[in-house]
Scaffold this motif. Structure first.
Motif, PDB file in Angstrom:
ATOM      1  N   PHE A  68      -7.341  -7.399   3.792  1.00  0.00           N
ATOM      2  CA  PHE A  68      -7.086  -6.838   2.731  1.00  0.00           C
ATOM      3  C   PHE A  68      -8.598  -7.082   1.692  1.00  0.00           C
ATOM      4  CE2 PHE A  68      -6.193  -4.766  -1.654  1.00  0.00           C
ATOM      5  CZ  PHE A  68      -7.056  -3.849  -0.924  1.00  0.00           C
ATOM      6  N   ALA A  69      -7.869  -8.353   1.570  1.00  0.00           N
ATOM      7  CA  ALA A  69      -8.562  -8.952   0.136  1.00  0.00           C
ATOM      8  C   ALA A  69     -10.611  -9.615   0.208  1.00  0.00           C
ATOM      9  CB  ALA A  69      -8.128 -10.704  -0.341  1.00  0.00           C
ATOM     10  N   GLY A 114       4.347   1.457   1.893  1.00  0.00           N
ATOM     11  CA  GLY A 114       4.118   0.220   3.007  1.00  0.00           C
ATOM     12  C   GLY A 114       3.681  -1.316   2.872  1.00  0.00           C
ATOM     13  N   SER A 115       3.903  -2.259   3.928  1.00  0.00           N
ATOM     14  CA  SER A 115       3.435  -3.619   3.477  1.00  0.00           C
ATOM     15  C   SER A 115       2.992  -4.021   4.315  1.00  0.00           C
ATOM     16  CB  SER A 115       4.741  -4.973   4.321  1.00  0.00           C
ATOM     17  OG  SER A 115       4.570  -4.076   5.113  1.00  0.00           O
ATOM     18  N   ILE A 116       1.212  -4.508   4.177  1.00  0.00           N
ATOM     19  CA  ILE A 116      -0.155  -4.542   4.451  1.00  0.00           C
ATOM     20  C   ILE A 116       0.254  -5.489   5.524  1.00  0.00           C
ATOM     21  CG2 ILE A 116      -2.594  -5.216   3.893  1.00  0.00           C
ATOM     22  CD1 ILE A 116      -2.410  -4.045   1.311  1.00  0.00           C
ATOM     23  N   TYR A 138       0.493  -1.461  -0.411  1.00  0.00           N
ATOM     24  CA  TYR A 138      -0.250  -0.236  -0.202  1.00  0.00           C
ATOM     25  C   TYR A 138       0.882   1.185  -0.217  1.00  0.00           C
ATOM     26  CZ  TYR A 138       0.798   0.401   5.281  1.00  0.00           C
ATOM     27  OH  TYR A 138       1.091   0.993   6.253  1.00  0.00           O
ATOM     28  N   TYR A 139       0.395   2.223  -0.325  1.00  0.00           N
ATOM     29  CA  TYR A 139       0.626   3.809  -0.490  1.00  0.00           C
ATOM     30  C   TYR A 139       0.599   4.449   0.455  1.00  0.00           C
ATOM     31  CZ  TYR A 139       3.061   2.768  -4.795  1.00  0.00           C
ATOM     32  OH  TYR A 139       3.473   2.049  -6.280  1.00  0.00           O
ATOM     33  N   ALA A 140       1.304   5.003   1.256  1.00  0.00           N
ATOM     34  CA  ALA A 140       0.737   5.952   2.714  1.00  0.00           C
ATOM     35  C   ALA A 140       1.002   7.139   2.176  1.00  0.00           C
ATOM     36  CB  ALA A 140       1.518   6.307   3.476  1.00  0.00           C
ATOM     37  N   ASP A 187      -7.417   1.485   0.701  1.00  0.00           N
ATOM     38  CA  ASP A 187      -7.780   2.397   1.937  1.00  0.00           C
ATOM     39  C   ASP A 187      -7.687   0.981   2.973  1.00  0.00           C
ATOM     40  OD1 ASP A 187      -9.410   3.582   3.695  1.00  0.00           O
ATOM     41  OD2 ASP A 187     -10.863   3.691   3.030  1.00  0.00           O
ATOM     42  N   LEU A 188      -7.194   1.755   3.928  1.00  0.00           N
ATOM     43  CA  LEU A 188      -7.802   0.428   5.066  1.00  0.00           C
ATOM     44  C   LEU A 188      -7.855   1.163   6.276  1.00  0.00           C
ATOM     45  CD1 LEU A 188      -3.499  -0.614   4.715  1.00  0.00           C
ATOM     46  CD2 LEU A 188      -4.800  -1.571   3.871  1.00  0.00           C
ATOM     47  N   PRO A 189      -9.541   0.900   5.946  1.00  0.00           N
ATOM     48  CA  PRO A 189      -9.982   1.550   6.962  1.00  0.00           C
ATOM     49  C   PRO A 189     -10.432   0.999   8.510  1.00  0.00           C
ATOM     50  CG  PRO A 189     -11.478   0.654   5.617  1.00  0.00           C
ATOM     51  CD  PRO A 189      -9.964   0.847   5.213  1.00  0.00           C
TER      52      PRO A 189
END
Length: 493
Positions: free
Chosen positions: A273-274, A265-267, A196-198, A217-219
């Motif tokens: 997430f999937a 970053g790494s999820i 993911y990108y921050a 998005d990682l809410p």
């Protein structure tokens, strides 16, 4: 008698052709250069391991500290990919399944949608032209679920990553690496290379840089942002701290002043997430989902009760590129995730076990059974990211030599970048005879620089090599330039 001795000397001299004499002189010159380099201030407090061998004979061209254990950095990826290719074959593919449990009646699924992972490191990746990225893939999967006539799910989307052990990160990886993209663990279900990108919006010098968003998005994660603004053009100085077992992402460091700036970053739990993303796509097209998305890691982490169904129905299957193609991506781009996944995949399928420790034991058994002496071989991961890894230069060249006899050698050889032309060595050795001749995997972590691979000698013989520098002193020289010189000298042997 004197005449007889002179005649013998004349015959021996004639038997040594000018080419062989010249080649021997170059070997001596190379050896002397290596020994001289070892005694310079550049290497005074460090260690250098060198091994150059023929792949078809017992001929050793150059050896220096070749039996000393040193950190190999990313050249270790050659061993991981070689192990997977030799055991699984270049045509092996990963398959990720989309299934459902329960029954469908009156447009209602009373059960779950299940994503079952196979450890595929390329699932949902953008890297392969003929494969779907995760957005396109999940749009396709959403439509396949809709075609079943489902309008409501009395259950949830569950992502099963249980193929590999839940302790996905090698024990000796460094804390500052784990949350960053290159420190992504290999899970039983990976997606988008667990990336993911921050995205940050810088402010004035030493002012807080605002975290604008993450892409994707990682809410469901709390983000603690301690990132500040540095001067323009200072680059990425951010570390992201997270592990698979926490629900917090801590971001600390500096981004350069100017426009918005993205950090990789790494999820922490790609399976979660999937599940979240697929459920979101289903709800966007009007399919109601009763329960929250869930992953196998979440079940274990939160001590939840989730009864896996005894039977499931398959909706569709995603098939990865071949292992030969994946190995090329791994070695050309030096992707840690791929190397870690290769190691666990071979181990799991070969019944050694599904943990990194099981995989390392299995790897050693495989190469020892092929006659490779692994004295001094002590690795902790499959990618070379761990500074605790230790192998000898002879370990590397002996495995490269053994690989020459494997059916998958051609695919392995072609997975290694070409000096001066491709991958991480595209800019190495320019305008030298090494360009187009040497296949080399590079390796670099703090205090370590290495290259390993193959080249063709002047007599047409295929050779393998391993160069490792550990704990060199950058105040007295450049590790890359010194190794580049060795590579350009090597092709003259």
């Amino acid at each position: 008698m004197k005449l007889f001795l002179l005649s013998i000397f004349h015959v021996l001299t004639l038997s040594k052709t000018p080419d062989s004499l010249d080649n021997k002189a170059k070997q001596v010159q190379f050896q002397k250069y290596v020994e001289g380099l070892a005694n310079t201030p550049f290497m005074a407090n460090g260690m250098m391991g060198i091994s150059i061998k023929s792949v078809t004979t017992n001929k050793v061209l150059v050896s220096h500290n070749a039996q000393k254990s040193l950190a190999p950095a990313s050249t270790l990826k050659l061993i991981s990919s070689a192990t997977a290719l030799s055991t699984l074959g270049e045509n092996y593919t990963y398959t990720t399944q989309l299934n459902y449990s329960g029954q469908i009646a009156d447009s209602v699924l009373t059960g779950d949608i299940i994503i079952k992972g196979s450890g595929d490191p390329s699932f949902g990746s953008w890297r392969f032209e003929k494969q779907m990225d995760y957005k396109t893939l999940f749009d396709t999967w959403t439509q396949k679920i809709k075609i079943l006539g489902i309008k409501e799910i009395k259950g949830r989307v569950f992502a099963d990553a249980s193929l590999f052990e839940e302790n996905v990160l090698p024990d000796t990886w460094i804390w500052t690496d784990m949350g960053n993209y290159y420190g992504a663990g290999a899970y039983g279900l990976n997606i988008h290379e667990n990336l993911y990108y921050a995205v940050f919006k810088p402010s004035q010098y030493l002012g807080e840089a605002t975290l604008v968003k993450t892409i994707p998005d990682l809410p469901y994660y709390q983000k603690i942002n301690k990132v500040l603004t540095d001067k323009p053009r200072t680059g990425d100085q951010v570390n992201i701290y997270s592990t698979p077992y926490q629900d917090i992402l801590v971001m600390q460091g500096f981004v350069p002043a100017g426009d918005t700036f993205s950090v990789k970053g790494s999820i922490p739990d790609p399976a979660l997430f999937a599940a979240y993303y697929l459920q979101k796509k289903l709800e966007e097209i009007g399919i109601k989902v009763q329960d929250s998305p869930l992953s196998s890691l979440e079940v274990s982490k939160k001590k939840m009760v989730y009864q896996k169904p005894l039977q499931t129905m398959n909706i569709t299957v995603y098939t990865s590129p071949s292992l030969g193609e994946l190995s090329k991506a791994c070695n050309y781009q030096s992707i840690n995730l791929y190397a870690e996944a290769f190691l666990k995949t071979f181990s799991t399928i070969s019944s050694f076990g599904n943990s990194i420790k099981d995989a390392i034991k299995g790897l050693k058994q495989i190469w020892q059974s092929k006659g490779v002496n692994l004295s001094g071989f002590n690795i902790k991961d499959g990618s070379g990211l761990s500074p605790s890894n230790g192998i000898t230069a002879d370990n590397m060249t002996d495995i490269l030599k053994a690989m020459y006899s494997e059916k998958s050698f051609k695919a392995f050889y072609e997975s290694i970048p070409v000096v001066g032309e491709s991958g991480t060595v595209a800019h190495l050795g320019k305008k030298s005879k090494a360009v187009g001749n040497v296949r080399a995997k590079s390796g670099s972590i703090e205090g370590v620089r290495a290259y390993a691979g193959y080249f063709t000698a002047k007599n047409g013989e295929l050779m393998c090599f391993s160069f490792m520098l550990n704990k060199y002193n950058s105040d007295f020289g450049s590790a890359t330039k010194e190794l580049e010189k060795l590579i350009t000298m090597m092709v003259e042997l």
